[in-house]
Design a protein around this motif. Structure first.
Motif, mmCIF file in Angstrom:
data_model
loop_
_atom_site.group_PDB
_atom_site.id
_atom_site.type_symbol
_atom_site.label_atom_id
_atom_site.label_comp_id
_atom_site.label_asym_id
_atom_site.label_seq_id
_atom_site.Cartn_x
_atom_site.Cartn_y
_atom_site.Cartn_z
ATOM 1 N N THR A 337 0.818 -1.213 0.000
ATOM 2 C CA THR A 337 0.000 0.000 0.000
ATOM 3 C C THR A 337 0.849 1.259 0.000
ATOM 4 O O THR A 337 0.563 2.214 -0.736
ATOM 5 C CB THR A 337 -0.942 0.003 1.211
ATOM 6 N N TYR A 338 1.903 1.295 0.781
ATOM 7 C CA TYR A 338 2.656 2.520 0.966
ATOM 8 C C TYR A 338 3.916 2.616 0.093
ATOM 9 O O TYR A 338 4.511 3.698 0.018
ATOM 10 C CB TYR A 338 3.063 2.668 2.437
ATOM 11 N N VAL A 339 4.312 1.535 -0.534
ATOM 12 C CA VAL A 339 5.542 1.579 -1.344
ATOM 13 C C VAL A 339 5.256 1.167 -2.782
ATOM 14 O O VAL A 339 5.338 1.979 -3.718
ATOM 15 C CB VAL A 339 6.637 0.672 -0.730
ATOM 16 N N TYR A 340 4.932 -0.091 -2.973
ATOM 17 C CA TYR A 340 4.851 -0.629 -4.332
ATOM 18 C C TYR A 340 3.627 -0.131 -5.092
ATOM 19 O O TYR A 340 3.679 0.001 -6.313
ATOM 20 C CB TYR A 340 4.852 -2.154 -4.282
ATOM 21 N N ARG A 341 2.531 0.159 -4.393
ATOM 22 C CA ARG A 341 1.354 0.665 -5.088
ATOM 23 C C ARG A 341 1.624 2.041 -5.679
ATOM 24 O O ARG A 341 1.185 2.355 -6.800
ATOM 25 C CB ARG A 341 0.163 0.726 -4.138
ATOM 26 N N ARG A 342 2.359 2.879 -4.965
ATOM 27 C CA ARG A 342 2.702 4.193 -5.485
ATOM 28 C C ARG A 342 3.648 4.083 -6.679
ATOM 29 O O ARG A 342 3.522 4.825 -7.661
ATOM 30 C CB ARG A 342 3.320 5.041 -4.375
ATOM 31 N N LEU A 343 4.579 3.165 -6.588
ATOM 32 C CA LEU A 343 5.477 2.947 -7.720
ATOM 33 C C LEU A 343 4.712 2.420 -8.936
ATOM 34 O O LEU A 343 5.001 2.790 -10.081
ATOM 35 C CB LEU A 343 6.584 1.969 -7.328
ATOM 36 N N TRP A 344 3.728 1.564 -8.665
ATOM 37 C CA TRP A 344 2.905 1.036 -9.760
ATOM 38 C C TRP A 344 2.111 2.141 -10.437
ATOM 39 O O TRP A 344 2.043 2.208 -11.675
ATOM 40 C CB TRP A 344 1.965 -0.035 -9.220
ATOM 41 N N LEU A 345 1.518 3.048 -9.648
ATOM 42 C CA LEU A 345 0.772 4.162 -10.215
ATOM 43 C C LEU A 345 1.679 5.078 -11.035
ATOM 44 O O LEU A 345 1.312 5.527 -12.134
ATOM 45 C CB LEU A 345 0.079 4.960 -9.110
ATOM 46 N N PHE A 346 2.866 5.355 -10.537
ATOM 47 C CA PHE A 346 3.807 6.220 -11.260
ATOM 48 C C PHE A 346 4.228 5.579 -12.588
ATOM 49 O O PHE A 346 4.239 6.240 -13.635
ATOM 50 C CB PHE A 346 5.024 6.502 -10.383
ATOM 51 N N SER A 347 4.563 4.297 -12.554
ATOM 52 C CA SER A 347 4.981 3.608 -13.782
ATOM 53 C C SER A 347 3.825 3.509 -14.772
ATOM 54 O O SER A 347 4.036 3.569 -15.997
ATOM 55 C CB SER A 347 5.520 2.220 -13.452
ATOM 56 N N SER A 348 2.585 3.390 -14.279
ATOM 57 C CA SER A 348 1.426 3.338 -15.173
ATOM 58 C C SER A 348 1.231 4.649 -15.898
ATOM 59 O O SER A 348 0.949 4.684 -17.107
ATOM 60 C CB SER A 348 0.165 2.992 -14.372
#
Length: 474
Positions: A337-348
């Motif tokens: 929730t706090y790390v990989y989800r944000r990275l996923w949104l940015f890469s998307s």
């Protein structure tokens, strides 16, 4: 009245005359003196033969129904079949208990939505070929096709059969499973998948052998890009990137078939082997992008064109979207929730905007939107689309929106919303459908070395010739 010369010549040919009729040596000779025998015997025979032929043709015309009647009859049969499948499928779903109905539909969609989306893409490809055949673009030259290539009518015939076979198998699966015939229900998707595979690799000269061979050869060149990349190679590879979710569902379906887990509501047991936690899902999703990435690198090796490196970078931006989404099932919830989800949104966001930019400026090249909607014959469709600003505004706007929703289908942690994922995949097919028109147009303009200002230059040259001719005249 508009009979061709060949048809007129064939009516006088002795090789095409009905057997049993005596040949007429001369039409004028029968009226000459001394030819009374021929006049008395030859002409009655020929007249009788003509009467017999005309009566036979008249009888055949009466017996054979008109093409319009046959077309209407087929349409009526199609709607009867569609209504029957919908009615049986709905009743079968309603027979299931409420708590198992959602899992039941999810499993049915898992097996059949890949082939349904492939059928939709075949229909859309037939529409593309029809537009190309009506326009000034020679698509056979662009794709280096021989004279035996499939026309839009033959593509539509294939898609019609697929439209009938796939939903019929799905209806049979729903009906048999809901009525307790689990083993027979489990055999339906297996039979369908095996039949499709056999038709593709069938070595005999039926089912459009040359076209199937061309497709399989192109797929082989995409999977192993060891030769110089041609336009059909990266064109089909681009289409495969839009069908990444199709390949992922195919992998899961085949996995269940191999492990004998078809038509089972033992969901957690099946999902543990071939479910969302499987490593095979992100691997299969990323394969089309790796293929296209390798093609770009090979093009740079052959041409030293730095543009291909930027194109390769575009496909590489899809890799973080796929694998960051898959990490949800392999890391702690808080860390996701706090790390990989944000990275996923940015890469998307990066992938969507980069892909949109490349579509508009490179694949389409807005400066040469001049030909694709210019039909050979004026029609309502050509006047509605050709040179209209709203067409380009619609294409650019819809492409941007669908590029942003496109990452939804690449994300493994969102796949349980099967109806939403199916709709997003269908919209991606439509986005790729409109992408095809302008990509092929751009390639044709490159081949013919033409652009939008060219017609104005030709007009100026004609005016100069007219002015020069008038000045020289006394």
């Amino acid at each position: 009245m508009f009979e061709s010369p060949a048809a007129i010549a064939s009516s006088h040919s002795p090789h095409l005359r009905k057997p049993g009729g005596k040949p007429v040596l001369s039409d004028l000779g029968a009226a000459e003196p001394g030819n009374s025998v021929q006049e008395g015997y030859v002409f009655p025979l020929v007249l009788d033969d003509t009467k017999g032929t005309n009566s036979t043709m008249h009888t055949a015309a009466v017996i054979m129904p008109s093409p319009v009647f046959l077309w209407r009859f087929k349409v009526i049969l199609f709607f009867i079949w569609a209504f029957t499948c919908c009615k049986i499928g709905w009743d079968s779903v309603m027979r299931m208990s409420v708590d198992l109905r959602d899992l039941f539909l999810y499993e049915a969609f898992l097996y059949y939505n890949p082939l349904l989306l492939v059928t939709m893409m075949v229909w859309l490809w037939g529409v593309c070929l029809w537009v190309f055949s009506q326009s000034t673009i020679n698509y056979a030259k662009i794709f280096d096709l021989d004279q035996n290539h499939l026309s839009h009518r033959e593509i539509w015939k294939c898609s019609m059969w697929m439209t009938i076979i796939v939903p019929t198998s799905m209806t049979a699966y729903l009906y048999l499973y809901s009525h307790g015939e689990v083993s027979l229900a489990a055999s339906q998707p297996v039979i369908l998948y095996v039949a499709v595979a056999l038709v593709l690799v069938f070595p005999f000269d039926i089912f459009f052998l040359s076209s199937r061979y061309f497709l399989l050869r192109t797929l082989w060149r995409i999977a192993l890009p060891l030769q110089p990349i041609s336009f059909p190679d990266f064109f089909l590879a681009d289409i495969l990137t839009s069908m990444a979710k199709v390949f992922s569902d195919l992998e899961r379906s085949v996995c269940r078939m191999v492990h004998h887990q078809v038509a089972t509501i033992a969901w957690f047991e099946a999902d543990s082997v071939c479910g969302s936690h499987s490593v095979g899902i992100p691997l299969v999703l990323v394969i089309p992008y790796i293929w296209r990435l390798m093609q770009c690198l090979l093009q740079y090796k052959d041409t030293k064109d730095k543009t291909t490196l930027f194109n390769a970078l575009k496909y590489s931006t899809a890799v973080p979207v796929i694998f960051l989404s898959a990490l949800k099932y392999h890391v702690l919830p808080d860390r996701w929730t706090y790390v990989y989800r944000r990275l996923w949104l940015f890469s998307s966001v990066v992938n969507s905007l980069y892909s949109f930019y490349w579509d508009v400026t490179r694949d389409w090249d807005l400066s040469v939107f001049t030909r694709i909607f210019k039909f050979n014959k004026p029609s309502y469709c050509s006047s509605l689309l050709y040179g209209r600003q709203w067409v380009y505004l619609w294409v650019i706007g819809s492409n941007l929106i669908l590029r942003c929703t496109w990452t939804y289908k690449l994300s493994a942690h969102l796949r349980h919303n099967y109806l939403t994922v199916f709709m997003v995949n269908a919209l991606e097919m439509l986005r790729r459908f409109q992408w095809i028109f302008f990509r092929v147009e751009n390639e044709w303009n490159k081949m013919t070395k033409s652009s939008f200002p060219l017609p104005m230059i030709e007009v100026q040259r004609e005016d100069e010739k007219l002015l020069s001719s008038t000045t020289h005249n006394p």
